[in-house]
Design a protein around this motif. Sequence first.
Motif, PDB file in Angstrom:
ATOM      1  N   ALA A 117       0.690  -0.972   0.154  1.00 29.38           N
ATOM      2  CA  ALA A 117      -0.050   0.290   0.157  1.00 29.38           C
ATOM      3  C   ALA A 117       0.571   1.547  -0.030  1.00 29.38           C
ATOM      4  N   ALA A 118       2.032   0.969   0.637  1.00 34.09           N
ATOM      5  CA  ALA A 118       2.752   2.435   1.214  1.00 34.09           C
ATOM      6  C   ALA A 118       3.212   3.187  -0.697  1.00 34.09           C
ATOM      7  N   LEU A 119       4.223   1.697  -1.257  1.00 34.26           N
ATOM      8  CA  LEU A 119       4.352   1.837  -2.438  1.00 34.26           C
ATOM      9  C   LEU A 119       3.793   1.442  -4.250  1.00 34.26           C
ATOM     10  N   LEU A 120       3.150   0.878  -3.988  1.00 35.43           N
ATOM     11  CA  LEU A 120       2.109   0.456  -4.924  1.00 35.43           C
ATOM     12  C   LEU A 120       1.127   0.892  -5.329  1.00 35.43           C
ATOM     13  N   VAL A 121       0.267   0.892  -6.304  1.00 34.29           N
ATOM     14  CA  VAL A 121      -1.165   0.964  -6.652  1.00 34.29           C
ATOM     15  C   VAL A 121      -1.519  -0.291  -6.876  1.00 34.29           C
ATOM     16  N   PRO A 122      -3.243  -0.721  -7.118  1.00 35.34           N
ATOM     17  CA  PRO A 122      -3.917  -1.687  -7.498  1.00 35.34           C
ATOM     18  C   PRO A 122      -3.194  -1.610  -9.476  1.00 35.34           C
ATOM     19  N   GLY A 123      -3.058  -2.881  -9.601  1.00 29.76           N
ATOM     20  CA  GLY A 123      -2.479  -2.734 -11.179  1.00 29.76           C
ATOM     21  C   GLY A 123      -0.704  -2.909 -11.305  1.00 29.76           C
ATOM     22  N   ASP A 124      -0.231  -2.521 -10.595  1.00 36.23           N
ATOM     23  CA  ASP A 124       0.897  -1.830 -10.797  1.00 36.23           C
ATOM     24  C   ASP A 124       1.468  -3.428 -11.228  1.00 36.23           C
ATOM     25  N   THR A 125       2.830  -4.449 -11.430  1.00 35.54           N
ATOM     26  CA  THR A 125       3.144  -5.205 -11.312  1.00 35.54           C
ATOM     27  C   THR A 125       4.339  -5.670 -10.740  1.00 35.54           C
ATOM     28  N   VAL A 126       4.201  -6.926  -9.973  1.00 36.18           N
ATOM     29  CA  VAL A 126       5.552  -7.140  -9.067  1.00 36.18           C
ATOM     30  C   VAL A 126       6.011  -8.906  -8.713  1.00 36.18           C
ATOM     31  N   LEU A 127       7.323  -9.007  -9.108  1.00 38.99           N
ATOM     32  CA  LEU A 127       8.011  -9.630  -8.774  1.00 38.99           C
ATOM     33  C   LEU A 127       7.751 -10.739  -7.909  1.00 38.99           C
ATOM     34  N   ALA A 128       7.074 -11.408  -7.436  1.00 38.11           N
ATOM     35  CA  ALA A 128       7.335 -11.700  -6.303  1.00 38.11           C
ATOM     36  C   ALA A 128       7.860 -14.161  -6.337  1.00 38.11           C
ATOM     37  N   MET A 129       8.460 -14.248  -5.571  1.00 40.49           N
ATOM     38  CA  MET A 129       8.509 -16.132  -5.637  1.00 40.49           C
ATOM     39  C   MET A 129       7.132 -17.020  -6.076  1.00 40.49           C
ATOM     40  N   SER A 130       7.656 -17.355  -7.012  1.00 39.17           N
ATOM     41  CA  SER A 130       5.995 -17.932  -7.393  1.00 39.17           C
ATOM     42  C   SER A 130       5.893 -19.226  -5.991  1.00 39.17           C
ATOM     43  N   LEU A 131       3.926 -19.413  -5.859  1.00 37.70           N
ATOM     44  CA  LEU A 131       3.492 -20.057  -4.811  1.00 37.70           C
ATOM     45  C   LEU A 131       4.083 -21.220  -4.881  1.00 37.70           C
ATOM     46  N   ALA A 132       4.419 -21.717  -6.283  1.00 35.47           N
ATOM     47  CA  ALA A 132       4.142 -23.003  -6.383  1.00 35.47           C
ATOM     48  C   ALA A 132       6.214 -23.549  -6.003  1.00 35.47           C
ATOM     49  N   HIS A 133       6.494 -22.437  -6.040  1.00 33.65           N
ATOM     50  CA  HIS A 133       8.261 -22.845  -5.888  1.00 33.65           C
ATOM     51  C   HIS A 133       8.636 -22.288  -3.732  1.00 33.65           C
ATOM     52  N   GLY A 134       7.639 -22.232  -3.087  1.00 29.20           N
ATOM     53  CA  GLY A 134       7.571 -21.893  -1.811  1.00 29.20           C
ATOM     54  C   GLY A 134       6.940 -19.903  -1.656  1.00 29.20           C
ATOM     55  N   GLY A 135       6.760 -19.570  -2.646  1.00 32.54           N
ATOM     56  CA  GLY A 135       5.882 -18.116  -2.331  1.00 32.54           C
ATOM     57  C   GLY A 135       4.887 -18.132  -1.413  1.00 32.54           C
TER      58      GLY A 135
END
Length: 433
Positions: A125-143
């Motif tokens: 909420a502090a850094l982004l607005v809805p619709g922004d792209t986030v790169l994060a660890m895939s849930l299938a790989h441990g996110g």
Amino acid sequence: MPTAEASSPHIVTPTLPAGGRGLDELRAHDPELADILLGEAQRQASCLQLIAGENFTSPAVLTALGSPLANKYAEGYPGHRHHAGCELVDLAERLAVERATRLFGAAHANVQPYSGSSAVLAAYAALLVPGDTVLAMSLAHGGHLTHGSESNFSGRWFRIAGYGVTRGETFEEGGLIDYEQLRDLAHRHRPKAIVCGGIAYPRHIDYAAFREIADDVGAYLIVDAAHTLGLVAGGAAPNPVPYADVVCATTHKTLRGPRGGLVLCGADLAQRIDRAVFPFSQGGPHMHAVAAKAAALAEAARPEFALYAHQVVANARTLAGALAAQGVRIATGGTDTHLIAADVSALGVTGMRARGLCAAAGIVLDKYTLPYDTEPCTAGSGIRLGTASVTTQGMREEQMPQVADLIVRALREERGLAGEVAELVEAFPPYPG
């Protein structure tokens, strides 16, 4: 909570360290609920607690949680509350903030988040607005769920790109973050933020590499250190604070405090983080929990906590080695932390079946769907376990082969193990009398 006193060799008679008059009153006015509390104390006193995200808090932390601070409404921040009578809870919150910033070398800390998920929500909420792209660890790989699950706010509000771990020529050689893939994905998707961290990654993370990649594409770096921040406090894991724009964490798990969240950041983001916690995503803070966080942070600054954190890692490495010696395949070939992810399929069971067999023996751990798993997520091929709780109880390397043996015997469906498990745990009570 339990003491070492027992009514038989395998049944511990539990009490509550903060019980006393309060427990007597609960028994008198609500015996049904009192029985539930005592039953949970009994369970903790007689089972091996190996869930990676759990720990035993100190009596000091429990005392703060059960204190009159639970009664106080304190919307806002110290010196700027929306309710009167906050002078003393202001002191408690300032104490928690000062201890957190000093312990982790951060310019700013917010100790109000109700959970680790609340902390991550505040960072987004502090850094982004809805619709922004986030790169994060895939849930299938441990996110984590907050790293892009479609059932979570992260997957509904943001465009999530997932990075993963290597497959490896053998199971033990794989499971590591693929930093080249991460760099390629960052340049392809140009995310507004990169999230670093997961719920089942047993190795230290190269925060400098993440920082470099984030800088390459002009992204914020958010570190989710929910599992490892206690190890950081004890000097047993690298500190992400110098590299991250925002660090989110829980105050339980390896930090051994109350269930709750914590956000660390630089002075440039302090106001944005605070506003993202309150008033954007939360109301009044739980001041009893804030005080308990202060107690845990004080404990984590002591030399004995550093010994504890290193012992957690030593126990995990020994346990992983002992499991491997009995035919259990260990993800990444070992661990740098408290956490072990393992493939139990060679023993003829799924992760879910393994969890049930262990539970029947009094061994509490989680099933886990491994990266590249061929089993459905409801079953999985793996288990995930950690050594934070048993280390708090006082277990050392010499007990880990016995723990591994009990796990493997349970997975091979040997019966009658609950007594052996209870006997081991009874020798290391969570709350000695």
